[in-house]
Motif scaffolding. Structure first.
Motif, PDB file in Angstrom:
ATOM      1  N   MET A 102      -8.888  21.117 -14.912  1.00 13.00           N
ATOM      2  CA  MET A 102      -7.431  20.747 -13.755  1.00 13.00           C
ATOM      3  C   MET A 102      -7.247  19.189 -14.490  1.00 13.00           C
ATOM      4  SD  MET A 102      -4.774  21.630 -12.175  1.00 13.00           S
ATOM      5  CE  MET A 102      -5.853  23.145 -11.005  1.00 13.00           C
ATOM      6  N   THR A 103      -6.180  18.901 -14.819  1.00 13.98           N
ATOM      7  CA  THR A 103      -5.875  17.647 -15.314  1.00 13.98           C
ATOM      8  C   THR A 103      -6.108  16.849 -14.188  1.00 13.98           C
ATOM      9  OG1 THR A 103      -4.529  18.021 -17.430  1.00 13.98           O
ATOM     10  CG2 THR A 103      -4.428  16.406 -16.184  1.00 13.98           C
ATOM     11  N   ALA A 104      -6.566  15.738 -14.561  1.00  9.19           N
ATOM     12  CA  ALA A 104      -6.963  14.478 -13.584  1.00  9.19           C
ATOM     13  C   ALA A 104      -5.739  13.256 -14.661  1.00  9.19           C
ATOM     14  CB  ALA A 104      -8.475  14.344 -13.409  1.00  9.19           C
ATOM     15  N   TYR A 105      -5.835  12.376 -13.047  1.00  9.22           N
ATOM     16  CA  TYR A 105      -4.915  11.075 -13.727  1.00  9.22           C
ATOM     17  C   TYR A 105      -5.236  10.292 -13.436  1.00  9.22           C
ATOM     18  CZ  TYR A 105      -1.218  14.742 -14.825  1.00  9.22           C
ATOM     19  OH  TYR A 105      -0.764  16.226 -15.678  1.00  9.22           O
ATOM     20  N   ALA A 106      -5.412   9.097 -13.382  1.00  9.16           N
ATOM     21  CA  ALA A 106      -5.288   7.770 -13.074  1.00  9.16           C
ATOM     22  C   ALA A 106      -4.203   6.966 -13.244  1.00  9.16           C
ATOM     23  CB  ALA A 106      -6.616   7.192 -14.344  1.00  9.16           C
ATOM     24  N   ILE A 107      -3.579   6.847 -12.000  1.00 11.04           N
ATOM     25  CA  ILE A 107      -2.184   5.841 -12.085  1.00 11.04           C
ATOM     26  C   ILE A 107      -3.178   4.365 -11.667  1.00 11.04           C
ATOM     27  CG2 ILE A 107      -1.018   6.101 -10.644  1.00 11.04           C
ATOM     28  CD1 ILE A 107      -0.899   9.235 -10.378  1.00 11.04           C
ATOM     29  N   GLY A 108      -2.641   4.035 -11.835  1.00 16.92           N
ATOM     30  CA  GLY A 108      -2.368   2.091 -11.333  1.00 16.92           C
ATOM     31  C   GLY A 108      -0.885   2.284 -11.473  1.00 16.92           C
ATOM     32  N   HIS A 109      -0.487   0.941 -10.223  1.00 21.67           N
ATOM     33  CA  HIS A 109       0.608   0.282  -9.666  1.00 21.67           C
ATOM     34  C   HIS A 109       0.480  -1.288  -9.891  1.00 21.67           C
ATOM     35  CE1 HIS A 109       4.642  -1.031  -6.926  1.00 21.67           C
ATOM     36  NE2 HIS A 109       4.595  -1.161  -7.895  1.00 21.67           N
ATOM     37  N   LEU A 110       0.683  -1.892 -10.593  1.00 17.92           N
ATOM     38  CA  LEU A 110       0.194  -2.969 -11.053  1.00 17.92           C
ATOM     39  C   LEU A 110       1.783  -3.927 -11.054  1.00 17.92           C
ATOM     40  CD1 LEU A 110      -1.756  -2.814 -14.096  1.00 17.92           C
ATOM     41  CD2 LEU A 110      -2.165  -2.630 -11.863  1.00 17.92           C
ATOM     42  N   HIS A 111       1.656  -5.714 -10.292  1.00 22.99           N
ATOM     43  CA  HIS A 111       2.405  -6.265  -9.668  1.00 22.99           C
ATOM     44  C   HIS A 111       1.601  -7.536 -10.214  1.00 22.99           C
ATOM     45  CE1 HIS A 111       3.939  -3.772  -6.565  1.00 22.99           C
ATOM     46  NE2 HIS A 111       3.313  -3.371  -6.575  1.00 22.99           N
ATOM     47  N   ASP A 112       2.763  -8.778 -10.326  1.00 22.96           N
ATOM     48  CA  ASP A 112       2.734  -9.944 -11.058  1.00 22.96           C
ATOM     49  C   ASP A 112       1.295  -9.432 -11.900  1.00 22.96           C
ATOM     50  OD1 ASP A 112       3.557 -10.492  -8.998  1.00 22.96           O
ATOM     51  OD2 ASP A 112       1.640 -10.355  -7.438  1.00 22.96           O
ATOM     52  N   VAL A 113       1.552  -9.392 -13.030  1.00 21.94           N
ATOM     53  CA  VAL A 113       0.891  -9.042 -14.031  1.00 21.94           C
ATOM     54  C   VAL A 113       1.260 -10.715 -14.874  1.00 21.94           C
ATOM     55  CG1 VAL A 113       0.409  -8.268 -16.440  1.00 21.94           C
ATOM     56  CG2 VAL A 113       1.211  -6.755 -14.516  1.00 21.94           C
ATOM     57  N   ASP A 114       0.106 -11.092 -15.305  1.00 26.12           N
ATOM     58  CA  ASP A 114       0.163 -12.806 -16.227  1.00 26.12           C
ATOM     59  C   ASP A 114       0.342 -12.207 -17.792  1.00 26.12           C
ATOM     60  OD1 ASP A 114      -0.198 -15.233 -17.529  1.00 26.12           O
ATOM     61  OD2 ASP A 114      -2.263 -15.667 -16.806  1.00 26.12           O
ATOM     62  N   LEU A 115       0.717 -12.598 -18.092  1.00 26.25           N
ATOM     63  CA  LEU A 115       0.457 -11.442 -19.610  1.00 26.25           C
ATOM     64  C   LEU A 115       0.092 -12.527 -20.729  1.00 26.25           C
ATOM     65  CD1 LEU A 115       1.256  -9.047 -21.300  1.00 26.25           C
ATOM     66  CD2 LEU A 115       3.452  -9.540 -21.266  1.00 26.25           C
ATOM     67  N   GLY A 142       7.166  -3.232 -10.021  1.00 31.46           N
ATOM     68  CA  GLY A 142       6.068  -3.327 -10.069  1.00 31.46           C
ATOM     69  C   GLY A 142       6.473  -2.869 -11.784  1.00 31.46           C
ATOM     70  N   ASP A 143       4.612  -1.911 -12.298  1.00 29.15           N
ATOM     71  CA  ASP A 143       4.619  -1.354 -13.553  1.00 29.15           C
ATOM     72  C   ASP A 143       3.290  -0.523 -12.872  1.00 29.15           C
ATOM     73  OD1 ASP A 143       5.946  -3.368 -15.433  1.00 29.15           O
ATOM     74  OD2 ASP A 143       4.176  -4.587 -15.058  1.00 29.15           O
ATOM     75  N   LEU A 144       3.906   0.483 -13.621  1.00 23.95           N
ATOM     76  CA  LEU A 144       3.448   1.974 -13.409  1.00 23.95           C
ATOM     77  C   LEU A 144       3.006   2.219 -14.475  1.00 23.95           C
ATOM     78  CD1 LEU A 144       3.054   4.775 -11.184  1.00 23.95           C
ATOM     79  CD2 LEU A 144       4.435   5.356 -12.608  1.00 23.95           C
ATOM     80  N   ILE A 145       1.146   2.451 -14.175  1.00 25.18           N
ATOM     81  CA  ILE A 145       0.584   3.171 -15.306  1.00 25.18           C
ATOM     82  C   ILE A 145      -0.114   4.999 -15.003  1.00 25.18           C
ATOM     83  CG2 ILE A 145      -1.535   2.678 -16.724  1.00 25.18           C
ATOM     84  CD1 ILE A 145       0.328  -0.092 -15.237  1.00 25.18           C
ATOM     85  N   ARG A 196      -2.588  -7.459 -10.083  1.00 25.57           N
ATOM     86  CA  ARG A 196      -3.053  -7.324  -8.598  1.00 25.57           C
ATOM     87  C   ARG A 196      -1.889  -5.794  -8.608  1.00 25.57           C
ATOM     88  NH1 ARG A 196       0.807  -7.197  -4.874  1.00 25.57           N
ATOM     89  NH2 ARG A 196       3.079  -8.497  -5.135  1.00 25.57           N
ATOM     90  N   GLY A 197      -2.675  -5.348  -7.810  1.00 21.99           N
ATOM     91  CA  GLY A 197      -2.228  -4.300  -7.770  1.00 21.99           C
ATOM     92  C   GLY A 197      -3.339  -2.992  -6.985  1.00 21.99           C
ATOM     93  N   ARG A 211      -5.219   8.960 -22.444  1.00 19.00           N
ATOM     94  CA  ARG A 211      -4.180   9.686 -22.998  1.00 19.00           C
ATOM     95  C   ARG A 211      -3.094   9.233 -22.093  1.00 19.00           C
ATOM     96  NH1 ARG A 211       0.229  13.209 -23.272  1.00 19.00           N
ATOM     97  NH2 ARG A 211      -0.982  14.809 -22.194  1.00 19.00           N
ATOM     98  N   PHE A 212      -2.208   8.370 -22.093  1.00 19.05           N
ATOM     99  CA  PHE A 212      -1.364   7.075 -21.182  1.00 19.05           C
ATOM    100  C   PHE A 212      -0.376   8.776 -21.629  1.00 19.05           C
ATOM    101  CE2 PHE A 212      -3.444   3.397 -22.671  1.00 19.05           C
ATOM    102  CZ  PHE A 212      -3.274   2.575 -21.520  1.00 19.05           C
ATOM    103  N   ILE A 213       0.567   8.413 -20.402  1.00 20.19           N
ATOM    104  CA  ILE A 213       1.299   9.654 -20.343  1.00 20.19           C
ATOM    105  C   ILE A 213       3.086   8.774 -19.311  1.00 20.19           C
ATOM    106  CG2 ILE A 213       2.713  11.249 -18.230  1.00 20.19           C
ATOM    107  CD1 ILE A 213      -0.019  12.241 -20.142  1.00 20.19           C
ATOM    108  N   ILE A 214       2.314   7.608 -18.627  1.00 18.54           N
ATOM    109  CA  ILE A 214       3.367   6.348 -18.432  1.00 18.54           C
ATOM    110  C   ILE A 214       2.680   4.652 -18.868  1.00 18.54           C
ATOM    111  CG2 ILE A 214       4.932   5.503 -16.858  1.00 18.54           C
ATOM    112  CD1 ILE A 214       5.044   8.167 -15.655  1.00 18.54           C
ATOM    113  N   HIS A 215       3.858   4.159 -19.492  1.00 23.14           N
ATOM    114  CA  HIS A 215       2.821   2.712 -19.494  1.00 23.14           C
ATOM    115  C   HIS A 215       4.155   1.562 -18.901  1.00 23.14           C
ATOM    116  CE1 HIS A 215      -0.317   0.090 -21.589  1.00 23.14           C
ATOM    117  NE2 HIS A 215      -0.101  -0.410 -20.994  1.00 23.14           N
TER     118      HIS A 215
END
Length: 116
Positions: free
Chosen positions: A1-14, A52-55, A86-87, A35-39
């Protein structure tokens, strides 16, 4: 079964560290089938609010997701992200292609229905 690593990031210092992280993360994913699905990218909010940003990174299964996160290659670059954003990050299993919304009810106690 496919599994996902999900990140909800805020305040990214680029800055330089995040750029380095982005340049190096793909090579850490490859051995685990990740592989990235959403970045990131803009979200069209239709209910509630969002910031924030969803990954979302897909893996063949939960074992590969966890092995990637714990791998020496990923651990070497992890602080490049965590020190500059942070996230929340979590893993979650996907569902089968034939999943129906009511499948989540299986095994739950029946909800009392009014008689009449």
């Amino acid at each position: 079964m496919t599994a996902y690593a999900i990140g909800h990031l805020h305040d990214v210092d680029l800055g330089a560290d995040i750029v380095d992280y982005l340049k190096r993360i793909d090579e850490t994913l490859a051995p685990f089938g990740g592989r990235f699905i959403i970045h990131g990218g803009p979200a069209t909010v239709v209910e509630g609010s969002w910031s924030g940003d969803l990954i979302v990174i897909a893996f063949p299964d939960m074992g590969n997701a966890r092995a990637w996160y714990d791998s020496p290659a990923y651990r070497r670059i992890l602080r490049l992200r965590t020190d500059n954003s942070r996230g929340d990050v979590f893993f979650i299993d996907g569902v089968s292609a034939d999943h129906k919304a009511t499948d989540v009810l299986a095994g739950l106690p029946m909800i009392d229905q009014p008689l009449g």
